[in-house]
Design an enzyme around this catalytic site. Structure first.
Site, PDB file in Angstrom:
ATOM      1  N   ARG A 112       0.869  -1.193   0.000  1.00 29.83           N
ATOM      2  CA  ARG A 112       0.000   0.000   0.000  1.00 29.83           C
ATOM      3  C   ARG A 112       0.896   1.231   0.000  1.00 29.83           C
ATOM      4  O   ARG A 112       2.119   1.111   0.063  1.00 29.83           O
ATOM      5  CB  ARG A 112      -0.880   0.002   1.255  1.00 29.83           C
ATOM      6  CG  ARG A 112      -0.051   0.044   2.523  1.00 29.83           C
ATOM      7  CD  ARG A 112      -0.881   0.266   3.776  1.00 29.83           C
ATOM      8  NE  ARG A 112      -0.013   0.224   4.948  1.00 29.83           N
ATOM      9  CZ  ARG A 112      -0.417   0.459   6.178  1.00 29.83           C
ATOM     10  NH1 ARG A 112      -1.678   0.758   6.415  1.00 29.83           N
ATOM     11  NH2 ARG A 112       0.419   0.415   7.183  1.00 29.83           N
ATOM     12  N   CYS A 116       2.298   6.291  -7.812  1.00 30.64           N
ATOM     13  CA  CYS A 116       2.978   7.439  -8.396  1.00 30.64           C
ATOM     14  C   CYS A 116       2.103   8.680  -8.184  1.00 30.64           C
ATOM     15  O   CYS A 116       0.916   8.666  -8.498  1.00 30.64           O
ATOM     16  CB  CYS A 116       3.192   7.185  -9.885  1.00 30.64           C
ATOM     17  SG  CYS A 116       3.745   8.658 -10.747  1.00 30.64           S
ATOM     18  N   GLU A 151      -1.446   8.336   5.448  1.00 34.11           N
ATOM     19  CA  GLU A 151      -0.001   8.462   5.690  1.00 34.11           C
ATOM     20  C   GLU A 151       0.817   8.650   4.402  1.00 34.11           C
ATOM     21  O   GLU A 151       1.642   7.798   4.043  1.00 34.11           O
ATOM     22  CB  GLU A 151       0.504   7.258   6.474  1.00 34.11           C
ATOM     23  CG  GLU A 151      -0.070   7.195   7.872  1.00 34.11           C
ATOM     24  CD  GLU A 151       0.620   6.164   8.765  1.00 34.11           C
ATOM     25  OE1 GLU A 151       1.160   5.182   8.240  1.00 34.11           O
ATOM     26  OE2 GLU A 151       0.596   6.359   9.990  1.00 34.11           O
ATOM     27  N   CYS A 156       8.645   8.493  -6.148  1.00 34.93           N
ATOM     28  CA  CYS A 156       8.600   7.712  -7.376  1.00 34.93           C
ATOM     29  C   CYS A 156       9.549   8.344  -8.384  1.00 34.93           C
ATOM     30  O   CYS A 156       9.592   9.564  -8.515  1.00 34.93           O
ATOM     31  CB  CYS A 156       7.165   7.711  -7.900  1.00 34.93           C
ATOM     32  SG  CYS A 156       6.986   6.943  -9.518  1.00 34.93           S
ATOM     33  N   GLU A 306      -4.460   8.266  15.132  1.00 32.66           N
ATOM     34  CA  GLU A 306      -4.232   6.850  15.450  1.00 32.66           C
ATOM     35  C   GLU A 306      -3.294   6.734  16.641  1.00 32.66           C
ATOM     36  O   GLU A 306      -2.377   7.542  16.794  1.00 32.66           O
ATOM     37  CB  GLU A 306      -3.533   6.137  14.280  1.00 32.66           C
ATOM     38  CG  GLU A 306      -4.321   6.017  13.008  1.00 32.66           C
ATOM     39  CD  GLU A 306      -3.532   5.264  11.928  1.00 32.66           C
ATOM     40  OE1 GLU A 306      -2.588   4.537  12.253  1.00 32.66           O
ATOM     41  OE2 GLU A 306      -3.859   5.437  10.747  1.00 32.66           O
ATOM     42  N   GLU A 354      -1.693  -7.351   9.698  1.00 29.16           N
ATOM     43  CA  GLU A 354      -1.912  -6.663  10.972  1.00 29.16           C
ATOM     44  C   GLU A 354      -2.802  -7.448  11.937  1.00 29.16           C
ATOM     45  O   GLU A 354      -3.378  -6.876  12.854  1.00 29.16           O
ATOM     46  CB  GLU A 354      -2.455  -5.252  10.718  1.00 29.16           C
ATOM     47  CG  GLU A 354      -1.380  -4.347  10.139  1.00 29.16           C
ATOM     48  CD  GLU A 354      -1.822  -2.928   9.869  1.00 29.16           C
ATOM     49  OE1 GLU A 354      -3.039  -2.672   9.797  1.00 29.16           O
ATOM     50  OE2 GLU A 354      -0.931  -2.069   9.712  1.00 29.16           O
ATOM     51  N   LYS A 355      -2.882  -8.763  11.715  1.00 28.31           N
ATOM     52  CA  LYS A 355      -3.817  -9.544  12.542  1.00 28.31           C
ATOM     53  C   LYS A 355      -3.460  -9.550  14.024  1.00 28.31           C
ATOM     54  O   LYS A 355      -4.312  -9.782  14.863  1.00 28.31           O
ATOM     55  CB  LYS A 355      -3.968 -10.966  12.008  1.00 28.31           C
ATOM     56  CG  LYS A 355      -2.698 -11.771  11.923  1.00 28.31           C
ATOM     57  CD  LYS A 355      -2.983 -13.128  11.284  1.00 28.31           C
ATOM     58  CE  LYS A 355      -1.725 -13.930  11.042  1.00 28.31           C
ATOM     59  NZ  LYS A 355      -0.843 -13.324  10.020  1.00 28.31           N
ATOM     60  N   PHE A 356      -2.190  -9.265  14.355  1.00 24.18           N
ATOM     61  CA  PHE A 356      -1.834  -9.239  15.780  1.00 24.18           C
ATOM     62  C   PHE A 356      -1.639  -7.816  16.306  1.00 24.18           C
ATOM     63  O   PHE A 356      -1.080  -7.617  17.379  1.00 24.18           O
ATOM     64  CB  PHE A 356      -0.578 -10.089  16.025  1.00 24.18           C
ATOM     65  CG  PHE A 356      -0.805 -11.545  15.708  1.00 24.18           C
ATOM     66  CD1 PHE A 356      -1.839 -12.244  16.322  1.00 24.18           C
ATOM     67  CD2 PHE A 356      -0.008 -12.203  14.777  1.00 24.18           C
ATOM     68  CE1 PHE A 356      -2.068 -13.580  16.022  1.00 24.18           C
ATOM     69  CE2 PHE A 356      -0.230 -13.531  14.473  1.00 24.18           C
ATOM     70  CZ  PHE A 356      -1.263 -14.232  15.092  1.00 24.18           C
TER      71      PHE A 356
END
Ligand code: GLA
Ligand code: ZN
Length: 672
Positions: A112, A116, A151, A156, A306, A354-356
């Site tokens: 992610r 460009c 973020e 590029c 966040e 990001e499961k944990f």
């Protein structure tokens, strides 16, 4: 556009698109959000493939359904534009949207935050979906703010970006001769004949023209901001008048946030401190300084977009937040002028990378968890202090932090390639001021200095056009200026100033910097007080890393070096100029020096936070004010309960038990 909330925000990133096949879970989330006192969630950050599963086929019903349900519960929505991660079909059909790295290698689809910023196709596809989102949700009563992408960062080097870079340079320098002159390209015979020959810096090409590297960084920042503007433009075309934010990152080096912030209405940022790695108060200073930076970008309230409710899963060690830390971290965002404390994320994802990662609702899914209870406690505290919303932080002190100067300084090969320790140096000054309970703004060289009484500018390597004149005026009008070693060395294309440094301020500071010594990691020198010095300093401090050798040209030496061939040379000097005072700290002194030095300067100048008595170790004091009152906000980052020094005036307690003292991680808010 103004961003105003009546309440302090509490909530976080929520990804219902991961749970559309589990309606019972989505229903339960609503109950849990309500129970936790959440009044806002951020939706849609990475939802593009669910919102537009195939090119031109838009599926927004699921989103509307969730927004409606949140609205019924009184929960607002911060709605994201989805450009932070593109769908596979888009990358497959239009490979130009994929980034090219500095070695000119194009990425495959994946990950992610890697598109460009120049690609007309990516801009167009983003504009289409942004417009549609604005048309559909831009006037929904639940939606309060746009979250532009996620973020922003990175660069590029594709042919489209090269062209845009050349165009940007041409606008800046007009002729290739001027560029050659400003970049000093005769060095190693790197002269350009035309703008078309210019390539972005690359490890397999040019990296030694520091001005090219610097201009490339400026361009990346400019182009990213231009992309943000294009995203916002599309929302406006879609008929939305809602304010906008972008979630920024901790002292992020890749973008000049002072410039970027001009494109958005309210600053928000993502904070992931590594608590418990050192004394907790030291982490609190570091995080506090970043809050202050974020607030200072627009000199307006900001918010915490966040933070992790407990441990992250991407730091070297995934440390649990100890009891009380989630609460204290959230309150710190408010103390420093924030309008809210949000988390990443509300519900923990089930698979992928990001499961944990910590979340308000974990895989167990119940309310009977330690973390959920802390979130509830935080929510109820935010509710109790909600009258702080909209109040401002006013600072008598400014600390200089300038992206251009930092970029140039960190790239230049000079006195200490092994590490200049710039951020540590900044933090030492910040910490010194904060131990006095003084609010601190961070300003860059374009900032307005008129409201400040003290300006500290550690390691201000570059003097951008006109900065020295601004400082001269500041001191002349009574300001206290604190400069240090490695300041005023280069101009804004990183060309060294001729005729002596700190450029243009040698008379204001009353010194000239002659040479600078880089110290090995194990080496030390010392700063010894001159007897009967005007600050009454009476302790010797060690210094490391960099020692500047200065000659006095009117200034008075307050401390001198203790060792080496420059023992006895001035190490701390002061000069009176106009109605003000200019200090020069010649070396990177240990952090207790700044505490003592700044305390004495502030005391002499009558600058204080307004409380009576000593401020105990580990106690952070911040003030916010509105037309009715000043709020004194106390946070205890130490391990013992402490007594809090009170301000003068009629005091009303808004939060906390002040008589019994403030327990570790506790909060007290007094209204005066
Ligand atoms: C960032 C991102 C989020 C998430 C968190 C994890 O801040 O914006 O999407 O990945 O990190 O800590
Ligand atoms: Zn590109």
């Amino acid at each position: 556009m103004e961003f105003k909330t009546k309440k302090l925000l509490h909530g976080g990133d929520y990804n219902p698109e991961q749970w559309l096949d589990c309606p019972d879970i989505l229903e339960k989330d609503l109950d849990m959000l309500t129970e936790a006192g959440c009044n806002v969630v951020t939706l849609g950050v990475f939802s593009w493939s669910t919102l537009e599963p195939e090119e031109g086929r838009f599926c927004f019903d699921w989103l509307e359904n969730i927004i409606n349900k949140l609205y019924e519960r009184g929960i607002s929505v911060i709605l994201a534009t989805p450009s932070g991660a593109r769908p596979k079909w888009l990358a497959d059909k239009y490979p130009e949207v994929l980034r090219v790295d500095s070695e000119r290698k194009r990425a495959l689809f994946g990950f992610r935050h890697n598109h460009c910023y120049t690609s007309p196709v990516y801009r167009e596809k983003t504009a289409i979906i942004n417009r549609k989102l604005a048309e559909r949700f831009g006037n929904h009563p639940a939606v309060i703010l746009w979250h532009i992408s996620n973020e922003y960062g990175g660069e590029c080097h594709c042919p489209l970006c090269q062209d845009a870079f050349r165009k940007w340079l041409k606008e800046r320098y007009h002729t290739i001769e001027e560029l050659n002159k400003r970049w000093c390209t005769t060095f190693w015979s790197h002269t350009y004949n035309s703008f078309d020959q210019i390539e972005s810096p690359s490890p397999i090409g040019e990296t030694q023209l520091h001005a090219l590297n610097l201009d490339w960084k400026r361009f990346v920042s400019y182009q990213t901001t231009d992309f943000i503007k294009a995203e916002i433009h599309a929302l406006r075309e879609g008929g939305s008048k809602l304010p906008t934010t972008a979630n920024l990152m901790y002292y992020f080096n890749g973008l000049n946030y002072f410039e970027l912030a001009k494109a958005i209405d309210v600053v928000s940022w993502d904070t992931y401190p590594t608590w418990h790695k050192q004394e907790v108060i030291e982490t609190a200073y570091d995080n506090g300084m970043c809050h202050d930076l974020m607030r200072s970008l627009k000199r307006k309230p900001f918010f915490q977009m966040e933070s992790c409710p407990t441990s992250t899963n991407w730091q070297g060690i995934s440390k649990l937040k100890k009891p009380g830390v989630l609460f204290a971290q959230s309150m710190q965002a408010i103390a420093h002028g924030g309008e809210g404390a949000l988390y990443f994320q509300i519900r923990q994802s089930r698979g992928a990378s990001e499961k944990f990662h910590g979340a308000v609702i974990d895989h167990y899914g119940g309310t009977d968890t330690r973390v959920f209870r802390e979130v509830c406690h935080t929510g109820s505290a935010l509710d109790k202090i909600s009258e702080l919303a909209g109040s401002n932080v006013k600072s008598a002190v400014a600390l200089l932090y300038d992206w251009d100067s930092q970029w140039a300084m960190e790239d230049s090969q000079g006195p200490r390639n092994k590490g200049l320790h710039y951020k540590e140096a900044l933090l030492k000054y910040y910490r010194g001021f904060r131990k006095l309970g003084l609010n601190v703004d961070l300003v860059d060289m374009t900032g307005d200095l008129t409201d400040y009484k003290i300006l500290a500018a550690p390691m201000c390597y570059m003097f951008r056009n006109g900065f020295e004149e601004k400082v001269r005026k500041f001191v002349k009008n009574g300001g206290i200026f604190v400069a240090t070693y490695w300041s005023g060395i280069v101009d804004d294309t990183d060309r060294c100033f001729l005729g002596g440094v700190p450029h243009g301020l040698m008379d204001v500071l009353g010194i000239r910097s002659m040479e600078i010594d880089g110290l090995y990691d194990w080496e030390k020198n010392s700063l010894i007080p001159v007897s009967d010095n005007l600050l009454g300093l009476d302790r010797t401090y060690t210094c490391k890393y960099l020692c500047d050798l200065v000659e006095l040209r009117g200034a008075e030496a307050v401390m001198t070096y203790g060792d080496d061939f420059y023992a006895g040379y001035p190490a701390l000097t002061v000069n009176a100029y106009g109605d003000g005072q200019a200090w020069y700290v010649a070396a990177d002194a240990e952090k207790e020096f700044q505490v003592e030095f700044l305390r004495r300067i502030a005391e002499k100048a009558g600058i204080s936070c307004g409380v009576e008595g000593e401020i105990p170790e580990g106690l952070e004091i911040t003030t916010r004010e509105n037309s009715e009152a000043t709020y004194y906000i106390y946070q205890n980052w130490g391990s013992q309960t402490v007594e809090i020094p009170l301000p003068k005036g009629e005091i009303q307690t808004l939060y906390g038990e002040t008589e019994k003292g403030l327990e570790p991680y506790g909060l007290a808010v007094l209204k005066v």
